[in-house]
Design a protein around this motif. Structure first.
Motif, short mmCIF file in Angstrom:
data_model
loop_
_atom_site.label_atom_id
_atom_site.label_comp_id
_atom_site.label_asym_id
_atom_site.label_seq_id
_atom_site.Cartn_x
_atom_site.Cartn_y
_atom_site.Cartn_z
N PRO A 111 0.80 -1.22 0.00
CA PRO A 111 0.00 0.00 0.00
C PRO A 111 0.84 1.27 0.00
O PRO A 111 2.05 1.24 0.20
CB PRO A 111 -0.81 -0.11 1.29
CG PRO A 111 -0.08 -1.06 2.15
CD PRO A 111 0.67 -1.99 1.25
N SER A 112 0.15 2.41 -0.20
CA SER A 112 0.82 3.71 -0.29
C SER A 112 0.99 4.32 1.08
O SER A 112 0.24 4.03 2.00
CB SER A 112 -0.03 4.66 -1.12
OG SER A 112 -0.49 4.03 -2.27
N VAL A 113 1.94 5.24 1.15
CA VAL A 113 2.12 6.01 2.38
C VAL A 113 0.94 6.98 2.51
O VAL A 113 0.54 7.61 1.53
CB VAL A 113 3.44 6.79 2.32
CG1 VAL A 113 3.57 7.74 3.50
CG2 VAL A 113 4.61 5.84 2.26
N ASN A 114 0.39 7.07 3.70
CA ASN A 114 -0.64 8.08 3.96
C ASN A 114 -0.01 9.46 3.73
O ASN A 114 1.01 9.78 4.34
CB ASN A 114 -1.08 7.93 5.43
CG ASN A 114 -2.21 8.88 5.78
OD1 ASN A 114 -2.45 9.87 5.10
ND2 ASN A 114 -2.89 8.57 6.87
N PRO A 115 -0.60 10.28 2.85
CA PRO A 115 0.03 11.57 2.54
C PRO A 115 0.32 12.41 3.78
O PRO A 115 1.32 13.13 3.82
CB PRO A 115 -0.97 12.28 1.63
CG PRO A 115 -1.98 11.28 1.24
CD PRO A 115 -1.82 10.04 2.05
N VAL A 116 -0.52 12.33 4.79
CA VAL A 116 -0.28 13.18 5.97
C VAL A 116 0.87 12.65 6.83
O VAL A 116 1.27 13.30 7.78
CB VAL A 116 -1.54 13.39 6.84
CG1 VAL A 116 -2.67 13.99 6.02
CG2 VAL A 116 -1.99 12.10 7.51
N ARG A 117 1.40 11.48 6.49
CA ARG A 117 2.55 10.95 7.24
C ARG A 117 3.87 11.25 6.54
O ARG A 117 4.92 10.78 6.92
CB ARG A 117 2.43 9.44 7.44
CG ARG A 117 1.18 9.01 8.16
CD ARG A 117 1.28 9.17 9.67
NE ARG A 117 0.01 8.85 10.28
CZ ARG A 117 -0.87 9.77 10.71
NH1 ARG A 117 -0.57 11.07 10.62
NH2 ARG A 117 -2.02 9.42 11.23
N ARG A 118 3.81 11.99 5.45
CA ARG A 118 5.03 12.36 4.76
C ARG A 118 5.64 13.61 5.37
O ARG A 118 4.95 14.39 6.01
CB ARG A 118 4.75 12.66 3.28
CG ARG A 118 4.48 11.45 2.44
CD ARG A 118 3.99 11.88 1.08
NE ARG A 118 3.76 10.72 0.22
CZ ARG A 118 4.60 10.35 -0.74
NH1 ARG A 118 5.68 11.05 -1.02
NH2 ARG A 118 4.34 9.28 -1.46
N GLN A 120 7.98 17.05 4.18
CA GLN A 120 8.38 17.76 2.97
C GLN A 120 9.88 17.56 2.72
O GLN A 120 10.69 17.78 3.62
CB GLN A 120 8.07 19.24 3.13
CG GLN A 120 8.25 20.01 1.84
CD GLN A 120 7.61 21.39 1.90
OE1 GLN A 120 7.68 22.07 2.91
NE2 GLN A 120 6.99 21.81 0.82
N PRO A 121 10.24 17.10 1.52
CA PRO A 121 11.66 16.87 1.24
C PRO A 121 12.48 18.15 1.40
O PRO A 121 12.01 19.23 1.03
CB PRO A 121 11.68 16.42 -0.23
CG PRO A 121 10.31 15.93 -0.49
CD PRO A 121 9.40 16.77 0.36
N GLY A 141 13.98 11.97 -1.42
CA GLY A 141 12.54 11.79 -1.47
C GLY A 141 11.94 12.21 -2.80
O GLY A 141 10.74 12.12 -3.01
N ALA A 273 2.49 5.78 -11.80
CA ALA A 273 2.41 6.58 -10.57
C ALA A 273 2.58 5.70 -9.34
O ALA A 273 3.20 6.10 -8.35
CB ALA A 273 1.08 7.33 -10.52
N LYS A 274 2.04 4.50 -9.40
CA LYS A 274 2.16 3.60 -8.24
C LYS A 274 3.62 3.33 -7.91
O LYS A 274 3.98 3.18 -6.75
CB LYS A 274 1.45 2.27 -8.55
CG LYS A 274 0.08 2.19 -7.92
CD LYS A 274 -0.42 0.77 -7.85
CE LYS A 274 -0.07 0.16 -6.53
NZ LYS A 274 -1.09 -0.13 -5.62
N GLU A 277 5.46 7.10 -7.01
CA GLU A 277 5.00 7.72 -5.76
C GLU A 277 5.55 7.00 -4.53
O GLU A 277 5.33 7.44 -3.41
CB GLU A 277 3.47 7.77 -5.70
CG GLU A 277 2.85 8.93 -6.47
CD GLU A 277 3.13 10.31 -5.87
OE1 GLU A 277 3.26 10.42 -4.65
OE2 GLU A 277 3.24 11.27 -6.65
N PHE A 282 10.45 10.36 4.93
CA PHE A 282 9.74 10.07 6.18
C PHE A 282 10.21 11.02 7.28
O PHE A 282 11.35 11.46 7.27
CB PHE A 282 10.01 8.63 6.62
CG PHE A 282 9.40 7.60 5.72
CD1 PHE A 282 8.02 7.43 5.67
CD2 PHE A 282 10.19 6.81 4.91
CE1 PHE A 282 7.45 6.49 4.84
CE2 PHE A 282 9.63 5.87 4.06
CZ PHE A 282 8.25 5.71 4.03
#
Ligand SMILES: Nc1ncnc2c1ncn2[C@@H]1O[C@H](COP(=O)(O)OP(=O)(O)OP(=O)(O)O)[C@@H](O)[C@H]1O
Ligand SMILES: [Mg+2]
Lengths: 440, 592
Positions: A111-118, A120-121, A141, A273-274, A277, A282
């Motif tokens: 699965p993908s990383v939850n965007p709110v757990r990223r 900013q690079p 990143g 994209a999969k 992305e 992190f």
């Protein structure tokens, strides 16, 4: 990979196409792995009790009474620190003569990383190549491909970038790599004494093309292990994504899907994209940076593969042979790093954004002068100086064989400005000019 | 409303092709009904998209890896719904309106569906209606203050007919699921009402009295939009452009500085890092009009490119429904979607899997209708209580190969009234925002009611000036083409002047530095001031002997004007550059 005792075995295949087999079976899960006549396959469709399998190695010679064994699990990779320094095929099996890797078995393509757990690079990757560090600065990143014609030395540049990038791990995903290029990477990494930080998943031109589809997911599953579990900075190299997309189109065509532009599947954007992305920074410090290669045909970036890639990645690096200096350069016009704003002038010297933009603008003036010349018009004195500047800019900064640190790139930029132009023509903010303009 | 709520239909999975799952049903099902398919202890959400006999074709909003034939499914008796109530602002949702902050772990887990609203949060409810009042759907019963914005609690949109307020709670502290009023319908039946209501996202909320044509300017602070091709409040616009031409940067600029009460951003199938930028910056940045943090007026729907494709399609509808909900409160909403092409591609993927007859570029045949339907939900409205509300919608389009002759661009062009075409050439030469001044248009500029509003609010001759500027740009381009073909010295000197005068407008009005702390946002008074300045220069007759002097002279003019753009409006510094500019103009001004 030997089947376990409780696995069901079937021996009646009802349909065989170039890439798929269909048979009656029960209790089968979607995307589950199977072995058809000893070849790895994956479930791609189930209608009632009819299961369709995509056979990675192709279906040549598979008889209708071939043995089909279901694995009861999707494709997986065993992850542990023992992955480091190893070479695998697309299935994650060792090809370096070493033992199987023991570790936790993880499904690939998770699965993908939850965007709110990223996070900013914001961490710069220095490569020493001014065409990259000065004009198209990379950040951990980030995901960015080289757009290059097949005859350009993208594998060399990528190997160079990888070795200079100070990554904790470098993971090579080779798709349709020629055996020579595979050995080239192996040698370069070995000679650099970097083998213990390298992990490779390689599908060469000698292997069936459909197997390539597993390579990015294998590489990225390993990357997630080191970035998430070990908080490491991981650099993933994917070459050549054009050949990956070609394999996608082979499969979708054989599954009778309606192709969209350039005979690519309609899902090409989502499929690519999969993969891309998975690049992520992190909060814990671990990161996955993806540098890929997308080969072009005749420089055409409107083809569906580079076009969809451009819409997904955070910029692109264009390689081009500059005939004036006889070297390959990173083209300052068509290349772009969208994340450079996050670091230039902040993590690098204050004059970085202005020096970068000014040099590109002056290079554009030279391009205009060149067009004038080609159209038979007279050149002004300014035009001539712009051309002289462009040649040196290309030679001392854009060429891929340049290897200097960013301060030196900026100093070189100022030297070239002062050699060919006056301060007004350069048009940089006065306070920077006062501070950095070379005194003769 | 549709469908039975009494007994839920069940079924069993009988086919799986990627995220298209066929369910053999025992009982009635409805098109677009939601069901949950059970897999390994988690329930995967899916939507019915086709029914043939007793087979329901569903698109699962998750990966279907490992799913088996025979897995049980249960149908919910309702369509995909948005949960509407206080607490939506500042949230970050996925395409199905699950709160992303509420989810545990670093990775998204299939089947982890978090609630949209916090049921425990306490709100200060103030009634706006009283017992005995006659009400209909969307009438305001009361309000709570959400991030300093009055959030009206309304008669649920699904209520049909007239109701009498039997009781309503007095001002006090309440949670969202507390009953705040009881309404009696015409047959005498009582209906308790809470602060939460549900609405199927694919249907428009039409609980308003009237939808007039948009008639007034919607200010964005982006000069090339406001001045040249203005957006109207309640209008629709779209931004097509090849990759890297600046669609997202432009939309982010709009989301920061447009004059809206509420901004809803649907990040639809694009990069996660771009959404992160909003999370990181919006809690820091201020809304110039209210001084409150931008995040307070913003809701983000993040269904990035790696999140489930079917939910990507839903995400734009979820965003629109939230916008319609707030519009019914009499608020001014800006809705942004980046990128609507990804939504269309999601439709294409599904249509492909269902083996439907494809239309152009393998998109579904009904794509134009779907797009047109969606855009028609925007608009300016008069509510039943004569208050007004609006949804201004601007979507981006990502045309394959940058070629505008493709189905999504063409279908959108038929319905969106403003067209902001980003040009590769302008982007390459770093002329940002790369909106092509000649290709782009705003139909609103032709609406007599918009023209009148511009005359009344900006200046009597404003529209004429805008038309003049558009003309100058066209003539400038023609002149530049001639110069390129014939050479600098083979064209009359006037060509150079025409070209450079258009360059002044291009550099000063059209180009705008999105990353400069002054230039990024230009209020209308300042836009007017600068437009007058450049028109003045255009109307000045200059004295030149040779074309070679034209270029350096105009570069000096442009430089001073640029410095003005970078200075605080009417500051000492601004006036200093203005004075320098005046001196430069005087050098060559022809006295009549
Ligand atoms: N107004 C602007 N000012 C300065 N730079 C800009 C501006 N607009 C765009 N850019 C530059 O162009 C880059 C790409 O812009 P953006 O990400 O908005 O493109 P896009 O059209 O959304 O591309 P994609 O379709 O791939 O998402 C930015 O990272 C930035 O470097
Ligand atoms: Mg974008």
């Amino acid at each position: 990979m030997s089947p376990l005792a409780f696995q069901k075995i079937y021996t009646h295949i009802s349909n065989i196409t170039k890439a798929t087999c269909t048979l009656k079976a029960s209790g089968v899960g979607n995307e589950e792995l199977a072995l058809v006549h000893g070849r790895l396959s994956q479930v791609v469709k189930i209608i009632d009790n009819e299961v369709t399998l995509q056979v990675f190695g192709g279906t040549e010679g598979i008889p209708s009474n071939a043995e089909v064994i279901f694995y009861n699990r999707p494709p997986t990779l065993k992850v542990s620190d023992d992955l480091a320094g190893r070479f695998f095929n697309a299935y994650g099996q060792p090809i370096d003569g070493g033992p199987e890797v023991e570790g936790e078995e993880r499904p690939i393509g998770g699965p993908s990383v939850n965007p709110v757990r990223r996070r900013q690079p914001s961490e710069l990757i220095a490569t020493g190549i001014a065409g990259i560090d000065l004009n198209n600065t990379l950040v951990t990143g980030q995901k960015i491909p080289f757009f290059a014609d097949p005859d350009q030395p993208f594998n060399q540049v990528m190997a160079m970038v990888a070795l200079r990038a100070e990554a904790d791990k470098i993971i090579l995903g080779g798709m349709g790599l020629t055996n020579d290029d595979y050995l080239y990477y192996k040698n370069v990494f070995e000679n650099a004494g970097a083998l213990d930080r390298i992990i490779s998943f390689v599908n060469t031109t000698e292997d069936p093309p459909v197997e390539r589809l597993l390579v990015p997911d294998m590489a990225l599953t390993a990357a997630e292990y080191f970035a998430v579990d070990k908080n490491e900075k991981v650099l993933v190299l994917l070459t050549d994504m054009t050949l990956y997309a070609d394999a996608l189109s082979i499969v979708s065509n054989r599954m009778d899907q309606i192709p969209s532009k350039d005979s690519m599947p309609g899902s090409l954007y989502s499929d690519l994209a999969k993969i891309y992305e998975k690049a992520v920074q992190f909060p814990s410090g671990g990161s996955i940076t993806i540098i890929a290669v997308t080969t072009l045909s005749g420089g055409d970036i409107t083809h569906a593969i580079p076009d969809n890639t451009g819409y997904i990645t955070e910029g692109q690096l264009f390689l081009r042979r500059d005939t004036d200096i006889g070297k390959v350069i990173v083209d300052p016009f068509r290349s772009l790093s969208r994340l450079k704003q996050l670091v230039i002038g902040k993590k690098t010297r204050e004059d970085h954004p202005q020096v970068m933009n000014t040099a590109v603008r002056l290079y554009a003036d030279a391009a205009n002068a060149k067009t004038k010349l080609e159209n038979g018009f007279d050149l002004t004195d300014y035009d001539q100086r712009a051309l002289d500047f462009a040649r040196e800019y290309s030679e001392y900064l854009l060429a891929i064989d340049v290897n200097i640190d960013i301060d030196k790139m900026l100093d070189t930029g100022w030297e070239l400005f002062a050699r060919h132009f006056n301060q007004a023509e350069v048009g940089i903010k006065q306070e920077l000019v006062d501070k950095y303009w070379p005194v003769k | 409303m549709i469908m039975n709520n009494t007994k839920k239909t069940t079924g069993k999975v009988s086919g799986i092709i990627a995220n298209l799952v066929i369910v053999q049903v025992e009982g009635p099902v409805a098109q677009n009904e939601i069901c949950y398919i059970s897999h390994d202890g988690t329930d995967l959400m899916a939507e019915v998209i086709k029914i043939i006999g007793n087979k329901a074709y569903t698109q699962v909003f998750e990966s279907t890896r490992g799913l088996k034939i025979g897995s049980p499914a249960i149908f919910e008796g309702h369509m995909l719904e948005a949960t509407l109530g206080p607490g939506i602002l500042s949230s970050v949702y996925d395409g199905l309106m699950h709160d992303l902050h509420e989810m545990t772990g670093i990775f998204l887990k299939p089947g982890e569906y978090t609630r949209a609203l916090d049921p425990e949060k306490i709100w200060d409810f103030k009634p706006l209606a009283k017992g005995g009042d006659q009400v209909i759907a969307a009438d305001w019963l009361g309000e709570v203050i959400e991030n300093s914005i009055p959030h009206r609690i309304m008669v649920p949109f699904v209520f049909e007919g007239r109701y009498t307020i039997k009781s309503i709670v007095p001002r006090g502290l309440h949670k969202i699921y507390d009953t705040i009023a009881v309404l009696t319908d015409e047959s005498g039946k009582d209906h308790p009402v809470t602060m939460v209501q549900y609405w199927p996202v694919k249907q428009a909320i039409k609980a308003y009295k009237e939808k007039p044509r948009p008639f007034k300017l919607f200010q964005t602070g982006v000069r090339t939009m406001d001045t040249l091709n203005p957006m109207a409040e309640g209008g629709t616009g779209f931004i097509p452009g090849p990759f890297g031409s600046g669609k997202t940067v432009l939309q982010h600029a709009l989301s920061r500085q447009a004059e809206a009460d509420i901004v809803i951003v649907a990040a639809c199938g694009e990069r996660a890092n771009e959404v992160v930028e909003l999370f990181v910056e919006f809690p820091q940045l201020e809304d110039p009009r209210t001084g409150r943090k931008l995040i307070e007026r913003t809701t983000i729907i993040a269904n990035t490119s790696n999140m489930p494709v079917a939910a990507r399609e839903a995400s734009v509808y979820t965003a629109m429904t939230i916008a319609e909900y707030y519009r019914s409160m009499g608020l001014k909403i800006l809705l942004l979607a980046d990128s609507t092409s990804r939504w269309a591609q999601a439709l294409r993927e599904m249509s492909n899997r269902m083996e439907e007859l494809p239309g152009p570029d393998a998109f579904p045949m009904d794509l134009p209708a779907i797009i047109s339907n969606f855009y028609s939900r925007a608009g300016y409205v008069y509510l039943n209580n004569n208050q007004t509300g609006s949804i201004t919608f601007i979507g981006t389009v990502s045309p394959a190969g940058g070629n505008l002759k493709e189905p999504v661009t063409e279908s959108t062009k038929k319905v969106a009234r403003a067209f902001y075409a980003l040009s590769q050439q302008r982007a390459d030469s770093k002329r940002y925002p790369a909106i092509d001044p000649i290709e782009s248009y705003s139909k609103y500029l032709e609406y007599p009611e918009v023209q009148e509003s511009l005359r009344n609010t900006i200046a009597d001759d404003w529209v004429d000036k805008v038309m003049l500027v558009k003309n100058i740009m066209i003539r400038g381009r023609e002149a530049s083409e001639q110069i390129n073909i014939l050479g600098d010295d083979s064209v009359p000197l006037d060509y150079h002047l025409t070209f450079w005068k258009s360059e002044v407008i291009d550099s000063i009005i059209l180009q705008q530095d999105a990353f400069d702390k002054i230039d990024f946002n230009t209020p209308m008074t300042r836009q007017k001031y600068m437009l007058d300045k450049v028109i003045n220069i255009y109307e000045t007759n200059f004295d030149f002997d040779s074309f070679e002097d034209v270029n350096p002279y105009f570069k000096r003019i442009i430089n001073q004007l640029k410095q003005m753009n970078y200075s605080e409006f009417q500051s000492e510094q601004f006036k200093h550059f203005e004075n320098e500019l005046y001196k430069i103009i005087e050098e060559r001004k022809l006295k009549k």
